[in-house]
Design a protein around this motif. Structure first.
Motif, PDB file in Angstrom:
ATOM      1  N   ASN A  84      51.553 -17.342  69.832  1.00 57.78           N
ATOM      2  CA  ASN A  84      52.423 -16.274  69.358  1.00 57.78           C
ATOM      3  C   ASN A  84      51.593 -15.003  69.161  1.00 57.78           C
ATOM      4  O   ASN A  84      50.373 -15.067  68.985  1.00 57.78           O
ATOM      5  N   GLY A  85      52.259 -13.879  69.166  1.00 58.75           N
ATOM      6  CA  GLY A  85      51.555 -12.613  68.965  1.00 58.75           C
ATOM      7  C   GLY A  85      52.261 -11.487  69.687  1.00 58.75           C
ATOM      8  O   GLY A  85      53.351 -11.663  70.253  1.00 58.75           O
ATOM      9  N   ARG A  86      51.633 -10.330  69.652  1.00 61.21           N
ATOM     10  CA  ARG A  86      52.184  -9.183  70.377  1.00 61.21           C
ATOM     11  C   ARG A  86      51.056  -8.255  70.786  1.00 61.21           C
ATOM     12  O   ARG A  86      49.985  -8.242  70.175  1.00 61.21           O
ATOM     13  N   VAL A  87      51.314  -7.486  71.837  1.00 58.93           N
ATOM     14  CA  VAL A  87      50.360  -6.476  72.281  1.00 58.93           C
ATOM     15  C   VAL A  87      51.090  -5.142  72.382  1.00 58.93           C
ATOM     16  O   VAL A  87      52.230  -5.074  72.852  1.00 58.93           O
ATOM     17  N   SER A  88      50.448  -4.091  71.911  1.00 54.91           N
ATOM     18  CA  SER A  88      50.954  -2.726  72.045  1.00 54.91           C
ATOM     19  C   SER A  88      49.956  -1.937  72.871  1.00 54.91           C
ATOM     20  O   SER A  88      48.748  -2.177  72.781  1.00 54.91           O
ATOM     21  N   PHE A  89      50.423  -0.983  73.658  1.00 56.86           N
ATOM     22  CA  PHE A  89      49.519  -0.281  74.554  1.00 56.86           C
ATOM     23  C   PHE A  89      50.089   1.066  74.965  1.00 56.86           C
ATOM     24  O   PHE A  89      51.299   1.293  74.923  1.00 56.86           O
ATOM     25  N   VAL A  90      49.169   1.948  75.361  1.00 59.40           N
ATOM     26  CA  VAL A  90      49.536   3.229  75.968  1.00 59.40           C
ATOM     27  C   VAL A  90      49.277   3.086  77.464  1.00 59.40           C
ATOM     28  O   VAL A  90      48.120   3.017  77.895  1.00 59.40           O
ATOM     29  N   PRO A  91      50.322   2.974  78.277  1.00 62.20           N
ATOM     30  CA  PRO A  91      50.119   2.724  79.707  1.00 62.20           C
ATOM     31  C   PRO A  91      49.592   3.945  80.452  1.00 62.20           C
ATOM     32  O   PRO A  91      49.872   5.091  80.075  1.00 62.20           O
ATOM     33  N   ALA A  92      48.842   3.685  81.502  1.00 64.87           N
ATOM     34  CA  ALA A  92      48.419   4.754  82.403  1.00 64.87           C
ATOM     35  C   ALA A  92      49.632   5.222  83.206  1.00 64.87           C
ATOM     36  O   ALA A  92      50.630   4.499  83.320  1.00 64.87           O
ATOM     37  N   ASN A 109      56.765   1.151  83.101  1.00 62.70           N
ATOM     38  CA  ASN A 109      57.878   0.204  83.139  1.00 62.70           C
ATOM     39  C   ASN A 109      57.549  -1.119  82.452  1.00 62.70           C
ATOM     40  O   ASN A 109      58.426  -1.971  82.280  1.00 62.70           O
ATOM     41  N   HIS A 110      56.316  -1.312  82.036  1.00 62.47           N
ATOM     42  CA  HIS A 110      55.930  -2.548  81.360  1.00 62.47           C
ATOM     43  C   HIS A 110      56.253  -2.467  79.870  1.00 62.47           C
ATOM     44  O   HIS A 110      55.958  -1.463  79.206  1.00 62.47           O
ATOM     45  N   GLY A 111      56.849  -3.537  79.329  1.00 65.59           N
ATOM     46  CA  GLY A 111      57.112  -3.596  77.902  1.00 65.59           C
ATOM     47  C   GLY A 111      58.291  -2.742  77.470  1.00 65.59           C
ATOM     48  O   GLY A 111      59.029  -2.178  78.286  1.00 65.59           O
ATOM     49  N   GLU A 112      58.435  -2.646  76.140  1.00 64.62           N
ATOM     50  CA  GLU A 112      59.506  -1.876  75.527  1.00 64.62           C
ATOM     51  C   GLU A 112      58.920  -0.720  74.721  1.00 64.62           C
ATOM     52  O   GLU A 112      57.787  -0.799  74.242  1.00 64.62           O
ATOM     53  N   PRO A 113      59.666   0.387  74.544  1.00 67.95           N
ATOM     54  CA  PRO A 113      59.142   1.519  73.766  1.00 67.95           C
ATOM     55  C   PRO A 113      58.788   1.107  72.342  1.00 67.95           C
ATOM     56  O   PRO A 113      59.448   0.267  71.737  1.00 67.95           O
ATOM     57  N   SER A 114      57.727   1.726  71.814  1.00 76.66           N
ATOM     58  CA  SER A 114      57.265   1.404  70.465  1.00 76.66           C
ATOM     59  C   SER A 114      56.627   2.654  69.864  1.00 76.66           C
ATOM     60  O   SER A 114      56.564   3.707  70.501  1.00 76.66           O
ATOM     61  N   TRP A 155      53.716   4.777  73.244  1.00 75.44           N
ATOM     62  CA  TRP A 155      53.345   3.373  73.107  1.00 75.44           C
ATOM     63  C   TRP A 155      54.438   2.461  73.670  1.00 75.44           C
ATOM     64  O   TRP A 155      55.620   2.761  73.619  1.00 75.44           O
ATOM     65  N   ARG A 156      53.989   1.309  74.187  1.00 74.90           N
ATOM     66  CA  ARG A 156      54.870   0.248  74.651  1.00 74.90           C
ATOM     67  C   ARG A 156      54.447  -1.060  73.980  1.00 74.90           C
ATOM     68  O   ARG A 156      53.315  -1.181  73.500  1.00 74.90           O
ATOM     69  N   ILE A 157      55.337  -2.047  73.957  1.00 74.29           N
ATOM     70  CA  ILE A 157      55.035  -3.301  73.272  1.00 74.29           C
ATOM     71  C   ILE A 157      55.554  -4.483  74.078  1.00 74.29           C
ATOM     72  O   ILE A 157      56.612  -4.398  74.726  1.00 74.29           O
TER      73      ILE A 157
END
Length: 274
Positions: free
Chosen positions: A86-94, A99-104, A141-143
């Motif tokens: 279990n867990g989550r990752v948040s990131f600022v995409p290049a 299109n990866h993940g959901e807005p955060s 950010w995306r999550i």
């Protein structure tokens, strides 16, 4: 690192070729990642792993007497008795990977002041370079939420002499390559791992492969065993150990908790074949 440099010019990964590259004196810039948790900072030049990859890298140490075969041997064990985290990752995409993940949104909670854990990290004194000064709050950010089989960040293409973890990674593009292995059947996992030597694993439908400018990891417990956590591995060494992990009684630099990673473009300099 040497494999990645020599592969640029098609040279075998041998000590003699590396020595010749140093003698020639050509240089190349290299991105440096800064990992932050509380007041603790760690600088990385190669990779960070959590989940399957970290488990294989660190736990296979018990089979070191087998030589390099320990990795394949223990990888097969871990596939047969697969762990999901279990867990989550948040990131600022290049650019191009939005299109990866959901807005955060960005939150400093538990990064600057991590929650105390059973395993207290090693206390260190802060000196010298503290990492890049980036306004993370104003970035897009995306999550992605778990469960995950593995999360792998790479700064250069090769993770070992026969593991092309991030085929599109560049030495100084200002981004880290993020590889996420999603929950998948064991046969599919075995198939994608067998393509690591050529980088073909990133084409699997169970793998998300993208570039990120900043990254936050929130590691959790095993889905099957809520009282057991995982290992965070950075540049081949243990960065954090969770509850119930291999040698969890040993102290680590950070707690098994939320951590943040930013990239400083071209901070380091390497000798290079070209």
């Amino acid at each position: 690192m040497i494999k990645s440099l020599l592969d640029l010019v098609g040279e075998p990964c041998k000590a003699s070729n590396a020595i010749l590259a140093v003698i020639r004196g050509h240089k190349r810039l290299l991105d440096v990642a800064t990992i932050l948790q509380g007041k603790t900072r760690f600088h990385s030049v190669l990779m960070l792993a959590w989940g399957l990859v970290a488990d294989i890298d660190i736990e296979s140490e018990k089979y070191r007497w087998m030589g390099s075969a320990r990795i394949d041997f223990y990888a097969l064990q871990r596939i047969l008795y697969l762990r999901q985290y279990n867990g989550r990752v948040s990131f600022v995409p290049a650019p191009g990977f939005e299109n990866h993940g959901e807005p955060s949104t960005y939150s400093e909670q538990n990064i600057c002041n991590p929650i105390p854990s059973q395993q207290q990290p090693i206390k260190i004194l802060q000196h010298g370079y503290q990492g890049p000064d980036v306004d993370l709050k104003n970035l897009e950010w995306r999550i992605i939420n778990g469960p995950f089989v593995a999360v792998w960040l790479h700064n250069v293409p090769w993770g070992s002499e026969n593991t092309m973890a991030a085929p599109d990674a560049k030495f100084s593009d200002g981004y880290l390559d993020l590889i996420i292995i999603k929950v998948c059947p064991k046969l599919a996992l075995l198939s994608l791992l067998s393509n690591l030597n050529k980088g073909g694993h990133v084409k699997s439908p169970y793998v998300a492969y993208l570039k990120v400018k900043a990254f936050i990891l929130e590691p959790g417990a095993l889905t099957q065993e809520p009282n057991r956590e995982g290992i965070i591995d950075c540049d081949g060494e243990v960065l954090a150990r969770g509850k119930g992990t291999y040698q969890c009684d040993q102290k680590s630099l950070m707690s098994y908790d939320k951590l943040q990673i930013t990239v400083d473009q071209g901070l380091a300099t390497l000798f290079s074949p070209v």
